[in-house]
Write an enzyme that holds these catalytic residues in place. Sequence first.
Site: not given
Length: 542
Positions: A208, A269
Site C-alpha cells: 500500500d 501501489e
Amino acid sequence: MLNSDWWRNAVIYQVYPRSFADSTGDGVGDLAGITRRLDALAELGVDAVWLSPFMTSPQRDAGYDVADYCDVDPLFGTLADFDALLARAHDLGLRVVVDLVPNHSSSEHPWFQEALAAGPGSPERGRYLFREGRGATGELPPNNWQSVFGGPAWTRITEADGTAGPWYLHLFDASQPDLDWSNPWVHDRFREILRFWLDRGVDGFRVDVAHGMIKADDLPDYTPDPDGGSMGGDEVDVPYWAQEGVHDIYRDWRRVLEAYDGERVLIAEAWVAPLSKMARWVRPDEMHQAFNFGYLETPWQAAALRSIVDESLEAFGAVGAPSTWVLSNHDVIRHPSRLALTPPPPQGEGIGPRSPRLPDEAVGLRRGRAATGFMLALPGSAYLYQGEELGLPEVVDLPDEARQDPTFARTGGKLYGRDGCRVPIPWETDAPAAGFSPTGDSWLPQPASWAFYARDAQRGVPGSTLEFYRAALAVRRDHQLGAGEIEWLDSAPDVIALRNRGLTIVANTGSTPVPLPAGEVVVSSGPLGDGILPGDTTVWLR
C-alpha cells in the site's frame, strides 16, 4: 501446478474481505467466508487472489490502519482461518497475495502508544514523524501539507502532564500516523513482518502507498494541483511521494523474499507519473509489478488506449518487467460506471446522489465489458476487482448515514469517497443479502438491483457478464496471451485493433457500428450484428 514466474502473465483477483462473503452473519465478510467461495474463483479462471487488509485494526479506514501486523482482526477470524484459506487456495492452484501497509500504522498500534507515553526525545518517538509546530507557541502545523482524506495532515498531541506537545504527520486519517522510515528500527520491524507471513506460505505482498514512506528531509511546504488525484501521480517533485529513498527499502525487501523457496512477489501501489518513472519501482532488484494507474485512468477512446498501451509496454519492458493492466479496485469508481462519465471525477472523490453527473447503467455495463475484453487480450498481468465479473456498477444511492469512508466525514460530505465500490457483492438471487450473509445483514446496504447481478443468475447463462469473463479468461490462458506480443492493425478512427498469438482483437470505442473483420468469433463482449461490430463492443477473432 503452480508455475515459476507466474506473476509475469497472471490474472490476479482482488478480494475486499469485508465485502466478499460473510460466514458468521454479522454483516461483515471474513476469511472463512472467502475460503468457502474460493471454488468460484478457481472456476472463473484466475491465477491468484490478492486479499485487502485483514490484520488487526480498529477499522477507522477499513483495515488500512493496522494495530498488529502479525495477527488477524477478530472481525475477519483467526490465524487458523487464514492458514485454512491459504491451504485451500493452494490446493485449487491459486496463489495468495496479502496487503501490507508500511507507510503508516494505526494510532492504536502499541508502537504509537509507546511513543506517546515515552515522551519528547525518546527513541519511541523516533518511530514516527513528530515535529514541533510553527508560530510563537508551536500552535501552527509544521507545514501546509493536506491529508489525502481532506484537512490538515498534522495533529497536535497533548503530553502526559497536560501541556501541548509536538505534531505528528498523517498523510491519511489522524488515526494513521506515518512511520519514520529514516529510522533503522522501522526497517528491522518490517523485515520481521515480511518473514512472519512468508513463513506461513504467502506468495507475495501488495504494498500500500508504495510511493510514500520517505519524505523530503526538510518537510517543505507543498500545494498540490487541485484538479489532480488525491494519491499523487503528479509529474512534479512532491516532498511526500516518490522520493528516491523508497527504492532502497524495496531492494532490501527483495533480498528478504529471495531467501525463500518459490516465486514470492512484491506488487507496488504507486501513483506515479509518467510510466517511465513508475517503472523504476520494478527494476530487476526491486519489486516485481506495479499497478498501471495510467492505464486505469485512460478514457475509453481508441487513440488514447493505443498510446497508453505503447507507453506501458515500452516503460516496463525497458526494465525487464511485465506491464500490468487494471480497470477497477477498492479505491476507484467501478469501471462500468466510470467509463460512462466523461470526464470522471478525480480519483478518491467518488459519486453519489447529489453528484452533477451520474452514469447510465446500461451504457456503463456495455463499455465496461468491452474495456475488459480489450484489457484481457494484452500481454502482461491483469487485475480484476471482486464483482466486476458480475458487471457490478458503482452504488450511487448510499444514504449519508451509511457511508464509512473517512473522506466523506473529513470533507463534511463534500466528497463521497470510495464506499460505492465497496458494497458487499451478490452471490444468490433469492438468498438473504443476495447470498453475502446468512442473516441478511450487510455493513453497507446493497441495492435492490443486486439480485439482477447475482452470480447464480448469471452462471451458465449465455451472454451474461460472468460467462463472458469466464470465456475470455479461458481463451487468454489457452492462447497464453499474457506471454504474447502485440501487432497493431490498421483500423477506423474510433476502433483499436491488434493481433496477439494468432488472435485478432478489435474494440469499437465509438457509437457507430463498423464492419466486422473476417474470422471465427472466439469471444465477444456483447451481441454482434450480421457482419457488424457495434459501438462499445470488443471481439476476439481466430
